[in-house]
Design a protein around this motif. Structure first.
Motif, PDB file in Angstrom:
ATOM      1  N   GLN A 186      50.550  97.833-101.422  1.00 12.63           N
ATOM      2  CA  GLN A 186      49.586  99.207-102.025  1.00 12.63           C
ATOM      3  C   GLN A 186      48.837  99.748-100.760  1.00 12.63           C
ATOM      4  OE1 GLN A 186      47.624  98.613-105.919  1.00 12.63           O
ATOM      5  NE2 GLN A 186      48.370  96.523-105.638  1.00 12.63           N
ATOM      6  N   TRP A 187      48.358 100.884-100.944  1.00 10.71           N
ATOM      7  CA  TRP A 187      47.645 101.409 -99.685  1.00 10.71           C
ATOM      8  C   TRP A 187      46.096 101.034 -99.858  1.00 10.71           C
ATOM      9  CZ3 TRP A 187      49.989 103.562 -95.929  1.00 10.71           C
ATOM     10  CH2 TRP A 187      51.277 103.680 -95.827  1.00 10.71           C
ATOM     11  N   PHE A 188      45.607 100.856 -98.687  1.00  9.01           N
ATOM     12  CA  PHE A 188      44.124 100.509 -98.532  1.00  9.01           C
ATOM     13  C   PHE A 188      43.210 101.394 -97.340  1.00  9.01           C
ATOM     14  CE2 PHE A 188      45.851  97.044-100.562  1.00  9.01           C
ATOM     15  CZ  PHE A 188      44.889  96.186-101.155  1.00  9.01           C
ATOM     16  N   LEU A 189      41.922 101.665 -97.840  1.00  6.90           N
ATOM     17  CA  LEU A 189      41.496 102.395 -96.794  1.00  6.90           C
ATOM     18  C   LEU A 189      40.330 101.238 -96.148  1.00  6.90           C
ATOM     19  CD1 LEU A 189      40.346 105.827 -98.589  1.00  6.90           C
ATOM     20  CD2 LEU A 189      42.234 105.122 -97.344  1.00  6.90           C
ATOM     21  N   LYS A 190      39.984 101.389 -95.066  1.00  4.23           N
ATOM     22  CA  LYS A 190      39.392 100.318 -94.301  1.00  4.23           C
ATOM     23  C   LYS A 190      37.901 100.619 -94.373  1.00  4.23           C
ATOM     24  CE  LYS A 190      41.128  97.753 -91.361  1.00  4.23           C
ATOM     25  NZ  LYS A 190      41.154  96.876 -89.993  1.00  4.23           N
ATOM     26  N   ILE A 191      37.493 100.363 -95.543  1.00  3.91           N
ATOM     27  CA  ILE A 191      35.946 100.493 -95.788  1.00  3.91           C
ATOM     28  C   ILE A 191      35.321  99.174 -94.815  1.00  3.91           C
ATOM     29  CG2 ILE A 191      35.904  99.270 -98.050  1.00  3.91           C
ATOM     30  CD1 ILE A 191      33.621 101.140 -98.872  1.00  3.91           C
ATOM     31  N   SER A 192      35.831  98.234 -94.958  1.00  3.47           N
ATOM     32  CA  SER A 192      35.344  97.035 -94.173  1.00  3.47           C
ATOM     33  C   SER A 192      34.989  97.174 -92.772  1.00  3.47           C
ATOM     34  CB  SER A 192      36.430  95.835 -94.419  1.00  3.47           C
ATOM     35  OG  SER A 192      37.224  96.198 -93.529  1.00  3.47           O
ATOM     36  N   ASP A 193      35.759  98.025 -92.090  1.00  2.00           N
ATOM     37  CA  ASP A 193      35.349  98.793 -90.644  1.00  2.00           C
ATOM     38  C   ASP A 193      33.873  98.989 -90.551  1.00  2.00           C
ATOM     39  OD1 ASP A 193      37.850  98.223 -89.631  1.00  2.00           O
ATOM     40  OD2 ASP A 193      38.442 100.122 -88.994  1.00  2.00           O
ATOM     41  N   PHE A 194      33.390  99.532 -91.660  1.00  2.00           N
ATOM     42  CA  PHE A 194      32.068 100.309 -91.758  1.00  2.00           C
ATOM     43  C   PHE A 194      31.145  99.319 -92.400  1.00  2.00           C
ATOM     44  CE2 PHE A 194      35.195 103.494 -91.499  1.00  2.00           C
ATOM     45  CZ  PHE A 194      34.694 104.449 -90.345  1.00  2.00           C
ATOM     46  N   ALA A 195      31.499  98.068 -93.057  1.00  2.00           N
ATOM     47  CA  ALA A 195      30.446  97.383 -93.690  1.00  2.00           C
ATOM     48  C   ALA A 195      29.125  97.218 -92.855  1.00  2.00           C
ATOM     49  CB  ALA A 195      31.079  95.793 -93.656  1.00  2.00           C
ATOM     50  N   GLU A 196      29.060  96.940 -91.518  1.00  2.00           N
ATOM     51  CA  GLU A 196      27.702  96.804 -90.693  1.00  2.00           C
ATOM     52  C   GLU A 196      27.139  98.039 -90.878  1.00  2.00           C
ATOM     53  OE1 GLU A 196      26.489  94.024 -89.830  1.00  2.00           O
ATOM     54  OE2 GLU A 196      24.704  95.028 -89.571  1.00  2.00           O
ATOM     55  N   ASP A 197      27.816  99.292 -90.478  1.00  2.00           N
ATOM     56  CA  ASP A 197      27.044 100.302 -90.304  1.00  2.00           C
ATOM     57  C   ASP A 197      26.703 101.025 -91.851  1.00  2.00           C
ATOM     58  OD1 ASP A 197      26.566 102.818 -88.567  1.00  2.00           O
ATOM     59  OD2 ASP A 197      27.954 103.841 -89.792  1.00  2.00           O
ATOM     60  N   PHE A 202      31.208 105.848 -97.376  1.00  2.00           N
ATOM     61  CA  PHE A 202      32.260 105.288 -96.446  1.00  2.00           C
ATOM     62  C   PHE A 202      33.218 106.590 -96.354  1.00  2.00           C
ATOM     63  CE2 PHE A 202      36.960 104.823 -97.190  1.00  2.00           C
ATOM     64  CZ  PHE A 202      37.001 104.628 -95.925  1.00  2.00           C
ATOM     65  N   PHE A 203      33.202 107.424 -97.187  1.00  2.00           N
ATOM     66  CA  PHE A 203      34.220 108.665 -96.933  1.00  2.00           C
ATOM     67  C   PHE A 203      33.688 109.597 -95.731  1.00  2.00           C
ATOM     68  CE2 PHE A 203      37.739 111.540 -98.425  1.00  2.00           C
ATOM     69  CZ  PHE A 203      38.612 110.608 -98.931  1.00  2.00           C
ATOM     70  N   SER A 204      32.448 109.766 -95.883  1.00  2.00           N
ATOM     71  CA  SER A 204      31.552 110.579 -95.066  1.00  2.00           C
ATOM     72  C   SER A 204      31.942 110.060 -93.595  1.00  2.00           C
ATOM     73  CB  SER A 204      30.316 110.726 -95.402  1.00  2.00           C
ATOM     74  OG  SER A 204      30.108 111.304 -96.698  1.00  2.00           O
TER      75      SER A 204
END
Ligand code: ANZ
Ligand code: ZN
Length: 853
Positions: free
Chosen positions: A195-206, A553-555
């Motif tokens: 399945q496809w994933f978006l890397k929201i975890s990259d932005f966890a701290e932000d 996140f999307f923003s």
């Protein structure tokens, strides 16, 4: 002037319909970019087109409308759009049930709901309407996905889904009811799919840090997001497995409890588990058993704790004791390292597990000031001081955490580690009614993005729901395409995006809804410049986490791809409470609708159909299942939109639950009629008071105080208070028999102030009192600051030291003026008859004494 006898009845239906048609025809609320004019962007969370608006919608959109209308009158260029969150499962379910097409069903619902919304008199710019199920909308998100791939923000991996083994189909979490497929009733299993994933975890701290800047968001929502992101400070332990060369990595947030370690456990999905299972059929069975619970964290949390002893031993890094290594169903693979050490004395799950498998339970933390702790019934999970822990004894938990990590680092058995609970966002859904994921699979080239010029990948219309599963998969031709690279035969991705994808950027699309590119840069810059994006966003608290977090996140993701320059989409957030209503049941305990029952004279209720008594239950959130809903259309049909709006707004503050009652809406209706009478029977009367008359001045002051307070209340979202104040003003006017310029001003101000709440009747009265402009565009009244101070004082008036009268005068009034006012008084004039004034003594703010002979 109209006498009471001549007063025409307020024809609510005719008036509301006529004004709504005018607004439509004149495009009264259309917004265009006007550089130089300050903008204000107010938005309500857009609805799913289920077919009918409900009271929750009416409340939500009315709240936004009050802000939009106020800001427009205050001189802002207001953007207030509406659209449809049009993809999703209900359309597919309806299609299966009624043998219709999800698209036809959705578009028909949009038509009816748009008409229903228009009846509420909401000041939308309908020319900006969007529906997310149309290719002209979703082609842009297919483009975003291609950008995300390029920027490393999207990737593919294997993940577990809920699998219905009877219908042979993937189920959404909400289609799993008590562990079973909603249609087949079969026990749901877990299956791995790519399945496809978006890397929201990259932005966890932000995303976490950004919460601090969202000062105009409710604390509650910020806290919920903080919890969801779930930052934790811990350590990765690198433990020795007896008799094996490789070590086991374990994540813990409580390294201080290491001396209480009683077992270790692997996730069923851990690579070591997989390896061990190759030679152990019983373990294979255990893993299969674990897979029979759903995939949601909640399902795993609720399931009974189960373990399988691998026979391997882990060596304690300090004591060299051996503890058993289990595979346990409650250890998640995608958190930390997928392996844990268990300390039953201080963790509930570990406690349950240790009890079940008779494992040792050694306490290592005691309450402050004590050296023992009772853990016979439950673990001790509070903070305290360390015991039974060698060099850590007597340290507090935070001290011990620090100390132990230092010691472990020295020994090379641990490294400090920060973890986030936030998982990457799995966006693949095995459903038809969603946006197709623009990917083509080729045997030679792998997953190939659809070339940009081939977008949109449109959904085929000719589909069938005869077979279970995804119609895109069964479609005879749709998925068969050639590879964009090598031109060999290839297959389209048949999964579609999670519908949260559409709602993660729609707010930006409204700035240029018809542009051929995702956003017209000028329009986006005008309506949503960095730091001043959506000025006010209003919706249900149920979206506190997913929708609002995905949008944030999307923003950031769009920002990283250079498509927008902001990272926070919503400057201010307001959440609204639920609408509740009494519940009713018949003798058999079946729910009854308010329409099915009648009130008896003694205040009890009976069922109309049967005449049987009805039990009245407590007030609960309006829901179809409890039949305690009130249809907004029927309400508007009877009382009009203004009455419904007034009741919704005046009864309780927006963030609180609202109790819907017949008496409430009737009260609102009566107020409209009083307002009608007040304005029309007074308009054009002969003035009986001079402009500078003291009584006129009092009314003038109250008017200006009302203007100031209402303006402030609206700013703070205290709509119920604002309405109460306007009502106080009109009540006062009702009890005033004298007519003056101040009265005319008060009427005008009241109509202006109440326009955002009651846009129809106020507009009508505005016209009937001789104004030729549109009230909706009339400037907001401004309070005269000099009239706001509460500055009058009572002054004793004496003639030759004898009290003759008292008078209210402005505080610190000029001596000469005070003298003049006093000498005008009837009682003073009489007392001074035949006398000549010697002098006037003024004691400021207290006494005026006229000395005369
Ligand atoms: C030992 C320990 C002792 C723990 C104790 C807790 C209490 P948070 O705070 O939510 O980040 N854990 C670690 N990885 C896990 C996984 N993959 N699946 C399930 N549980 C996992 O949770 C961190 C704690 O959850 C960790 O700290 C670990 O148990 C467990 F008295 O380690 B603890
Ligand atoms: Zn190829």
């Amino acid at each position: 002037m109209t006498t009471e006898a001549q007063l025409p009845r307020y024809n609510v239906r005719e008036t509301e319909a006529r004004l709504q048609a005018d607004w439509d025809k004149n495009k009264t609320f259309a917004a265009t970019e006007e550089p130089g004019k300050p903008k204000y962007y107010v938005l309500e969370m857009f609805p799913y087109p289920s077919g009918n608006i409900h009271m929750g919608h009416v409340r939500n959109y009315t709240l936004g409308d009050v802000i939009a209308r106020t800001r427009r009158m205050q001189g802002f260029n207001v953007l207030h759009p509406m659209g449809w969150d049009a993809f999703g499962l209900p359309a597919e379910n309806a299609a299966i049930q009624n043998n219709s097409h999800p698209g036809d069903w959705t578009l028909a619902n949009i038509e009816t709901m748009r008409e229903q919304l228009k009846l509420i008199g909401l000041s939308y710019d309908w020319s900006r309407e969007i529906a997310t199920c149309l290719p002209e909308y979703y082609k842009h998100e297919q483009y975003f996905f291609l950008q995300f791939l390029k920027h490393g923000l999207a990737y593919r991996k294997e993940a577990e889904v809920n699998w219905d083994p009877v219908d042979n189909t993937v189920l959404a979490n909400e289609q799993v009811i008590e562990g079973r497929g909603w249609r087949s009733g079969a026990l749901v299993e877990r299956r791995k799919l790519s399945q496809w994933f978006l890397k929201i975890s990259d932005f966890a701290e932000d995303l976490l840090a950004g919460l601090d800047e969202l000062k105009a968001w409710p604390d509650k929502v910020r806290l919920m997001q903080e919890k969801w992101i779930g930052k934790s400070y811990g350590a990765t332990l690198n433990l020795t497995i007896k008799g094996r060369a490789e070590k086991l990595d374990i994540y813990t947030t409580r390294p201080d409890t290491i001396f209480g370690m009683s077992f270790c456990a692997l996730s069923p999905g851990h690579p070591l588990t997989a390896e061990l299972s190759q030679t152990n059929p019983k373990l294979v069975e255990f893993i299969a058993d674990c897979q029979r619970t759903g995939t949601s964290e909640e399902a795993i949390e609720k399931a009974e704790k189960k373990g399988f002893d691998t026979g391997l031993k882990i060596i304690h890094p300090f004591t060299n004791h051996e503890v058993a290594l289990y595979v346990a169903n409650f250890v998640l693979m995608d958190y930390g390292t997928g392996a844990i050490f268990g300390c039953p004395a201080h963790d509930q799950r570990d406690f349950d597990f240790a009890k079940k498998y008779s494992l040792p339970i050694l306490p290592v933390v005691a309450p402050k000031g004590e050296t023992t702790v009772d853990i016979s019934k439950e673990p001790f999970t509070d903070d305290g001081v360390l015991i039974n822990s060698e060099f850590l004894n007597t340290l507090t938990v935070p001290e011990a955490k620090q100390q132990i990590v230092v010691e472990m680092e020295k020994k090379g058995v641990a490294t400090p580690k920060i973890n986030y609970r936030l998982r990457d966002w799995g966006v693949s859904r095995q459903r038809y009614w969603g946006c197709p994921i623009p990917i083509i699979y080729c045997d030679a080239c792998g997953a190939v993005p659809v070339p940009e010029q081939d977008l949109p990948v449109a959904l085929p219309k000719d589909i069938s729901f005869d077979k279970p599963g995804n119609p895109l998969d069964h479609h005879p031709t749709w998925k068969h395409v050639s590879c964009p690279h090598c031109k060999a035969k290839a297959r389209r991705e048949t999964d579609t995006f999670d519908t949260f994808f559409e709602s993660s950027w729609y707010f930006a699309r409204y700035t240029s809804p018809h542009a051929s590119i995702p956003f017209d840069p000028k329009a986006l810059q005008y309506w949503m410049p960095k730091g001043q994006t959506v000025d006010c966003y209003i919706g249900g608290i149920e979206h506190a986490v997913l929708h609002l977090l995905y949008s944030r996140f999307f923003s950031r993701a769009l920002n990283k791809c250079g498509l927008v320059d902001f990272t926070e989409p919503f400057v201010r957030l307001e959440t609204q409470g639920m609408i509740c209503h009494e519940t009713y049941k018949d003798a058999d305990g079946k729910w009854l609708s308010p329409d099915d029952i009648a009130a008896s004279e003694d205040g009890t209720f009976t069922e109309i159909k049967t005449g049987e008594p009805v039990t009245v239950g407590r007030s609960e959130k309006m829901s179809k299942s409890k039949k305690n809903t009130v249809d907004p259309r029927a309400m508007i049909e009877t009382y009009g939109a203004d009455a419904a709006r007034l009741f919704m707004l005046s009864d309780s503050p927006p963030e609180r639950d609202l109790e819907w009652t017949d008496a409430g809406i009737e009260g609102a209706w009566r107020y409209l009629n009083r307002l009608w009478k007040l304005v029309l029977t007074n308009h054009g009367k002969e003035k009986t008071l001079a402009d500078d008359d003291a009584k006129a001045l009092v009314l003038k002051k109250i008017t200006h105080k009302t203007i100031a307070a209402v303006t402030d209340d609206i700013e703070r979202f205290h709509f119920n208070k604002a309405i109460a104040r306007i009502r106080e003003l009109t009540n006062l006017m009702e009890s005033t028999s004298e007519y003056s310029t101040a009265f005319v001003e008060a009427i005008d101000a009241a109509l202006q102030l109440i326009n955002p709440f009651l846009p129809h009747i106020s507009e009508e009265l505005w016209a009937r009192t001789g104004h030729t402009d549109t009230l909706a565009n009339h400037p907001w009244p401004k309070a005269d600051a000099s009239l706001l101070v509460d500055d009058s004082v009572k002054i004793a008036v004496q003639v030759n030291g004898k009290l003759r009268a008292t008078i209210e005068l402005p505080k610190d009034i000029d001596r000469k003026l005070a003298e003049e006012k006093v000498l005008e008084l009837q009682t003073v004039r009489e007392a001074l008859k035949d006398k000549t004034i010697d002098k006037v003594i003024v004691v400021p703010n207290r006494i005026v004494n006229v000395v005369a002979k």
